[in-house]
Write a protein that holds these residues in place. Structure first.
Motif, PDB file in Angstrom:
ATOM      1  N   PHE A   1       0.831  -1.198   0.000  1.00  0.00           N
ATOM      2  CA  PHE A   1       0.000   0.000   0.000  1.00  0.00           C
ATOM      3  C   PHE A   1       0.869   1.252   0.000  1.00  0.00           C
ATOM      4  N   THR A   2       1.904   1.248   0.844  1.00  0.00           N
ATOM      5  CA  THR A   2       2.763   2.420   0.932  1.00  0.00           C
ATOM      6  C   THR A   2       3.658   2.550  -0.290  1.00  0.00           C
ATOM      7  N   GLY A   3       3.917   1.408  -0.944  1.00  0.00           N
ATOM      8  CA  GLY A   3       4.759   1.452  -2.130  1.00  0.00           C
ATOM      9  C   GLY A   3       3.996   1.769  -3.390  1.00  0.00           C
ATOM     10  N   GLY A   4       2.676   1.882  -3.259  1.00  0.00           N
ATOM     11  CA  GLY A   4       1.863   2.206  -4.424  1.00  0.00           C
ATOM     12  C   GLY A   4       1.599   1.024  -5.326  1.00  0.00           C
ATOM     13  N   GLY A   5       1.987  -0.176  -4.891  1.00  0.00           N
ATOM     14  CA  GLY A   5       1.756  -1.357  -5.716  1.00  0.00           C
ATOM     15  C   GLY A   5       0.699  -2.233  -5.116  1.00  0.00           C
ATOM     16  N   GLY A   6       0.537  -3.392  -5.684  1.00  0.00           N
ATOM     17  CA  GLY A   6      -0.384  -4.360  -5.099  1.00  0.00           C
ATOM     18  C   GLY A   6      -1.764  -4.316  -5.684  1.00  0.00           C
ATOM     19  N   GLY A   7      -2.180  -3.161  -6.183  1.00  0.00           N
ATOM     20  CA  GLY A   7      -3.477  -3.084  -6.850  1.00  0.00           C
ATOM     21  C   GLY A   7      -4.606  -3.599  -5.995  1.00  0.00           C
ATOM     22  N   ASN A   8      -5.355  -4.554  -6.534  1.00  0.00           N
ATOM     23  CA  ASN A   8      -6.530  -5.079  -5.830  1.00  0.00           C
ATOM     24  C   ASN A   8      -6.247  -6.352  -5.062  1.00  0.00           C
ATOM     25  N   SER A   9      -5.024  -6.801  -5.071  1.00  0.00           N
ATOM     26  CA  SER A   9      -4.749  -8.058  -4.393  1.00  0.00           C
ATOM     27  C   SER A   9      -3.789  -7.839  -3.251  1.00  0.00           C
ATOM     28  N   GLY A  10      -3.741  -8.812  -2.367  1.00  0.00           N
ATOM     29  CA  GLY A  10      -2.875  -8.713  -1.208  1.00  0.00           C
ATOM     30  C   GLY A  10      -1.626  -9.528  -1.360  1.00  0.00           C
ATOM     31  N   GLY A  11      -1.123  -9.746  -2.554  1.00  0.00           N
ATOM     32  CA  GLY A  11       0.125 -10.459  -2.706  1.00  0.00           C
ATOM     33  C   GLY A  11      -0.063 -11.797  -3.373  1.00  0.00           C
ATOM     34  N   GLY A  12       0.895 -12.686  -3.097  1.00  0.00           N
ATOM     35  CA  GLY A  12       0.929 -13.962  -3.784  1.00  0.00           C
ATOM     36  C   GLY A  12      -0.265 -14.846  -3.528  1.00  0.00           C
ATOM     37  N   GLY A  13      -0.995 -14.590  -2.432  1.00  0.00           N
ATOM     38  CA  GLY A  13      -2.148 -15.431  -2.133  1.00  0.00           C
ATOM     39  C   GLY A  13      -3.350 -15.112  -2.993  1.00  0.00           C
ATOM     40  N   GLY A  14      -3.278 -14.052  -3.785  1.00  0.00           N
ATOM     41  CA  GLY A  14      -4.384 -13.709  -4.653  1.00  0.00           C
ATOM     42  C   GLY A  14      -5.596 -13.174  -3.912  1.00  0.00           C
ATOM     43  N   PHE A  15      -5.403 -12.610  -2.719  1.00  0.00           N
ATOM     44  CA  PHE A  15      -6.516 -12.079  -1.944  1.00  0.00           C
ATOM     45  C   PHE A  15      -7.036 -10.797  -2.585  1.00  0.00           C
ATOM     46  N   ASN A  16      -8.345 -10.666  -2.629  1.00  0.00           N
ATOM     47  CA  ASN A  16      -8.954  -9.436  -3.103  1.00  0.00           C
ATOM     48  C   ASN A  16      -9.140  -8.494  -1.924  1.00  0.00           C
ATOM     49  N   ILE A  17      -8.772  -7.223  -2.120  1.00  0.00           N
ATOM     50  CA  ILE A  17      -8.798  -6.285  -1.004  1.00  0.00           C
ATOM     51  C   ILE A  17     -10.204  -6.139  -0.423  1.00  0.00           C
ATOM     52  N   GLN A  18     -11.229  -6.186  -1.254  1.00  0.00           N
ATOM     53  CA  GLN A  18     -12.597  -6.066  -0.745  1.00  0.00           C
ATOM     54  C   GLN A  18     -12.982  -7.260   0.117  1.00  0.00           C
ATOM     55  N   ASP A  19     -12.475  -8.433  -0.244  1.00  0.00           N
ATOM     56  CA  ASP A  19     -12.727  -9.629   0.553  1.00  0.00           C
ATOM     57  C   ASP A  19     -12.034  -9.509   1.908  1.00  0.00           C
ATOM     58  N   ILE A  20     -10.820  -8.982   1.902  1.00  0.00           N
ATOM     59  CA  ILE A  20     -10.072  -8.799   3.151  1.00  0.00           C
ATOM     60  C   ILE A  20     -10.771  -7.780   4.042  1.00  0.00           C
ATOM     61  N   ILE A  21     -11.223  -6.675   3.446  1.00  0.00           N
ATOM     62  CA  ILE A  21     -11.934  -5.658   4.220  1.00  0.00           C
ATOM     63  C   ILE A  21     -13.177  -6.257   4.873  1.00  0.00           C
ATOM     64  N   SER A  22     -13.904  -7.087   4.118  1.00  0.00           N
ATOM     65  CA  SER A  22     -15.113  -7.719   4.637  1.00  0.00           C
ATOM     66  C   SER A  22     -14.793  -8.622   5.825  1.00  0.00           C
ATOM     67  N   LYS A  23     -13.730  -9.411   5.709  1.00  0.00           N
ATOM     68  CA  LYS A  23     -13.343 -10.334   6.793  1.00  0.00           C
ATOM     69  C   LYS A  23     -12.904  -9.560   8.038  1.00  0.00           C
ATOM     70  N   VAL A  24     -12.134  -8.519   7.836  1.00  0.00           N
ATOM     71  CA  VAL A  24     -11.652  -7.725   8.972  1.00  0.00           C
ATOM     72  C   VAL A  24     -12.812  -6.996   9.637  1.00  0.00           C
ATOM     73  N   THR A  25     -13.715  -6.444   8.841  1.00  0.00           N
ATOM     74  CA  THR A  25     -14.891  -5.743   9.379  1.00  0.00           C
ATOM     75  C   THR A  25     -15.714  -6.682  10.246  1.00  0.00           C
TER      76      THR A  25
END
Length: 218
Positions: free
Chosen positions: A164-188
């Protein structure tokens, strides 16, 4: 995470609370507990409201322009205002004195907390342990960034922050292929479940978050 945070509050509470004549010595510990509760409860409320990206934005700052830069962040402003009101209502401190205490203590604590998550030489706390604490373990996270490399031991929020701080990563959370919206939902959901658990404990006499923090201070 609570013990590290309380340590930071105590570190910066000298002039703000302990040596402050506006706060009687018998109230020092409770005032520090309220400051800790303000930070933890504030972060948890943001996550429970779906604000993971706001937390990432907060933790991507800090130490860039010091505490004055952090004061521009709405989360920090919210916490500072909340703590100020607590000081006024609970300890009878006038608004000017309460504002000085809150404006000095909360940003300094957060700035140091954020700095620790960025320091590769400081493994006392990282974003993974913070998220784990705020969600009550309801969201699987890596114990440390290093522990997660190659073993799938939980989602690595520290790595997500780095992207996030590096400006990369786009919509995924890395090699696991996590979608940021899915992660937000789980954390919420995890933060909401943890909040509900704390409410139930408080209603049953088991003590809420503030009581838990006071327990760490003893």
């Amino acid at each position: 995470m609570l013990d590290q945070l309380i340590g930071l509050v105590k570190k910066f509470a000298g002039d703000s609370i302990v040596n402050n004549p506006d706060i009687p010595n018998e109230n020092n510990e409770e005032a520090m507990a309220e400051a800790s509760n303000t930070v933890v409860g504030g972060l948890q409320n943001i996550l429970a409201g779906g604000g993971l990206q706001s937390i990432l934005n907060l933790f991507s700052g800090g130490n860039k322009s010091g505490t004055s830069g952090l004061m521009q962040n709405p989360i920090v402003n919210m916490m500072t205002g909340h703590f100020m009101k607590k000081l006024m209502s609970k300890f009878g401190i006038n608004s000017g004195a309460a504002s000085n205490v809150a404006s000095n203590l909360i940003p300094n604590v957060l700035n140091d907390l954020i700095s620790k998550t960025k320091d590769p030489n400081d493994n006392s706390i990282d974003l993974n342990s913070i998220i784990k604490s705020l969600t009550g373990g309801n969201v699987p996270v890596a114990e440390t960034a290093a522990a997660n490399q190659g073993n799938g031991g939980g989602f690595d929020f520290q790595d997500l922050l780095n992207k996030f701080t590096g400006g990369g990563g786009g919509n995924s959370g890395g090699g696991g292929g996590f979608n940021i919206q899915d992660i937000i939902s789980k954390v919420t959901r995890g933060a909401q479940e943890n909040q509900q658990k704390q409410v139930q404990q408080n209603e049953s006499g088991g003590g809420g978050l503030l009581d838990l923090i006071k327990g760490f201070m003893k």
